[in-house]
Design an enzyme around this catalytic site. Structure first.
Site, mmCIF file in Angstrom:
data_model
loop_
_atom_site.group_PDB
_atom_site.id
_atom_site.type_symbol
_atom_site.label_atom_id
_atom_site.label_comp_id
_atom_site.label_asym_id
_atom_site.label_seq_id
_atom_site.Cartn_x
_atom_site.Cartn_y
_atom_site.Cartn_z
ATOM 1 N N HIS A 1 0.852 -1.195 0.000
ATOM 2 C CA HIS A 1 0.000 0.000 0.000
ATOM 3 C C HIS A 1 0.879 1.234 0.000
ATOM 4 C CE1 HIS A 1 -3.691 2.237 0.742
ATOM 5 N NE2 HIS A 1 -2.912 3.063 1.401
ATOM 6 N N ASP B 1 -14.968 2.052 6.928
ATOM 7 C CA ASP B 1 -13.995 2.987 6.368
ATOM 8 C C ASP B 1 -14.581 3.730 5.170
ATOM 9 O OD1 ASP B 1 -11.361 4.219 6.001
ATOM 10 O OD2 ASP B 1 -11.425 3.119 4.122
ATOM 11 N N ARG C 1 -14.951 12.133 6.201
ATOM 12 C CA ARG C 1 -13.706 12.871 6.491
ATOM 13 C C ARG C 1 -13.341 13.777 5.323
ATOM 14 N NH1 ARG C 1 -9.728 8.428 7.045
ATOM 15 N NH2 ARG C 1 -8.202 10.058 7.384
ATOM 16 N N SER D 1 -7.733 3.843 8.793
ATOM 17 C CA SER D 1 -8.395 3.727 7.494
ATOM 18 C C SER D 1 -7.615 2.759 6.595
ATOM 19 C CB SER D 1 -8.471 5.130 6.875
ATOM 20 O OG SER D 1 -8.760 5.075 5.512
ATOM 21 N N LYS E 1 -8.501 -1.734 5.939
ATOM 22 C CA LYS E 1 -8.740 -2.329 4.605
ATOM 23 C C LYS E 1 -7.718 -3.426 4.335
ATOM 24 C CE LYS E 1 -8.676 1.883 2.965
ATOM 25 N NZ LYS E 1 -8.911 3.217 2.465
HETATM 26 N N1 URA Z 1 -5.666 6.616 2.181
HETATM 27 C C1 URA Z 1 -6.639 5.933 2.834
HETATM 28 O O1 URA Z 1 -7.065 4.866 2.433
HETATM 29 N N2 URA Z 1 -7.131 6.486 3.964
HETATM 30 C C2 URA Z 1 -6.685 7.659 4.468
HETATM 31 O O2 URA Z 1 -7.175 8.072 5.502
HETATM 32 C C3 URA Z 1 -5.679 8.362 3.760
HETATM 33 C C4 URA Z 1 -5.170 7.810 2.605
#
Ligand code: URA
Length: 441
Positions: A84, A163, A170, A185, A189
């Site tokens: 990621h 999320d 957000r 967040s 995932k």
């Molecule tokens: N990427 C995400 O998936 N969540 C965040 O809060 C910031 C970047």
């Protein structure tokens, strides 16, 4: 047990930690629609102002991961690894590193995101390949992971739905900017997506969400500790994002650049970050024991052409036309093109990543609002980069845009992003820092 969201916000604003039970209730109640957006936004703002302890961040992540389906990849018969990036400009590392890791024997089953603000998203880039589908069901995702060893799909609504809902809120309420909320967040995932190993590319600089090395290191450490607490093997690499990565920024144009790297060419910085991330993915997956062995394995696989074959197999499995990889811009052409030219002779002392990201966005490569269409052909191609000498009138960047206004706006953004002077740019390390897996390597 039910709680009063207003009390929880007041306590959080005063900096009091919340209990596991309170955080679990909050996530469940908001996901189910029992808490409305306004009181939830107040709680998120309280977190932005007062922060969360590491324990609370873990509890929030765990509750968000469990708010939907939790994929089980343990039966695939190959070591599973995910990666990621916290986001950047020209960041096509997944398109290079994931095929390398898959061609070396790892199973890369990855859910990716779309562009966010000035940053691009892997899903938007992949969708520039004609026919390619990213909206895969959990069954198809798992089947392709088993058969091909490489799958990159859009976040499904059933995975970490808390999320999905909290992120949208957000984004709309200016509460993205909290280390605890970002960590929860991202990691919720990753944990729900099921891979045993996770490599985090935490970007630092003007084009990243974390502007300073200290902020990025703190975010990386928090995400690594949360992932380890969930029983995953996690490592992190901090990479520079002050200038765009590579020369291409957009969608089709970035896939084309990633393919050039997979075929042994392309820009050195994309190749270097991708090989580093791929090597850490292999170490995290337990394939070779050391980083040095993993790096050499990744380089050999890249040179053999195995990684580009892995990408083509993934594209075909997802319904895409792998022959498009041989066409310039995957066969797309921009409605409007123009060049940004130097107005003096000198050295390119700055190509600001965020500014180039805004230029690509203005050209049509990203979304100003959720749900906007993107133009796969839009973007920016840097013909010259930081440190290059240029002559007055020389073309420094090419812009591909969806409309004349988009072209004019993109060129105006580049006026702010590119600086030509008589000073060389500062030297910056591309790989800033690494948090290896717990047992070293
Ligand atoms: N990427 C995400 O998936 N969540 C965040 O809060 C910031 C970047």
């Amino acid at each position: 047990m039910s709680h009063d969201i207003r009390r929880l916000s007041e306590r959080k604003r005063r900096g009091e930690p919340l209990s596991a039970e309170e955080i679990g209730w909050l996530v469940e109640a908001y996901t189910a629609g029992v808490i409305d957006d306004a009181p939830m936004a107040a709680w998120l703002m309280a977190v932005c102002c007062s922060g969360m302890t590491d324990e609370e961040t873990w509890l929030l992540t765990d509750a968000m991961a469990r708010s939907g389906e939790m994929l089980d990849l343990s039966g695939l018969g190959r070591p599973t690894v995910d990666k990621h990036s916290t986001g950047g400009v020209g960041d096509k590392v997944t398109l290079v590193a994931a095929p390398i890791a898959a061609a070396c024997g790892a199973c890369v089953a990855k859910m990716s995101g779309r562009g966010l603000g000035h940053t691009g998203g892997t899903i938007d880039k992949l969708e520039a390949v004609p026919g390619l589908r990213t909206d895969l069901s959990a069954e198809r995702f798992l089947a392709q992971a088993g058969e091909v060893g490489l799958v990159v799909a859009a976040q499904s609504a059933s995975l970490a739905p808390a999320d999905g809902k909290m992120y949208a809120l957000r984004d709309a309420t200016g509460t993205v900017d909290s280390r605890a909320l970002i960590a929860a967040s991202i990691m919720s995932k990753k944990i729900a997506a099921g891979s045993a190993a996770i490599v985090l590319d935490v970007t630092v600089g003007s084009g990243a969400f974390m502007r300073s090395g200290d902020e990025a290191r703190a975010l990386a450490e928090l995400m690594v500790s949360v992932g380890r607490r969930a029983g995953r093997r996690v490592s992190a690499v901090l990479t520079d994002m002050n200038a765009p990565l590579g020369r291409a920024v957009g969608n089709a144009v970035e896939v084309t650049e990633a393919v050039a790297v997979l075929r042994g060419g392309g820009p050195d910085d994309v190749r270097e970050v991708s090989l580093t991330i791929a090597a850490w993915m292999l170490v995290a997956a337990g394939i070779p024991a050391s980083f040095a062995e993993a790096r050499s394995m990744a380089e050999k696989t890249l040179a053999s052409g195995g990684a580009v074959e892995a990408l083509a197999a993934m594209i075909e499995a997802q319904g895409g036309d792998a022959d498009a990889l041989d066409r310039p811009m995957l066969g797309h052409s921009a409605r409007e093109t123009g060049e940004w030219r130097a107005e003096q002779s000198g050295v390119i002392s700055r190509v600001d990543a965020r500014g180039v990201g805004y230029a690509a966005l203005a050209a049509g490569a990203g979304r100003r609002r959720k749900g906007d269409d993107i133009d796969p052909a839009a973007g920016v191609c840097l013909l010259r980069v930081e440190g290059d000498e240029v002559e007055d009138g020389e073309a420094v960047a090419q812009v591909m845009a969806g409309s004349p206004d988009g072209l004019a706006d993109a060129l105006a953004e580049l006026d702010r992003a590119i600086v030509i002077s008589d000073e060389l740019p500062p030297t910056r390390a591309l790989i800033i820092d690494t948090i290896p897996p717990e047992d070293g390597a």
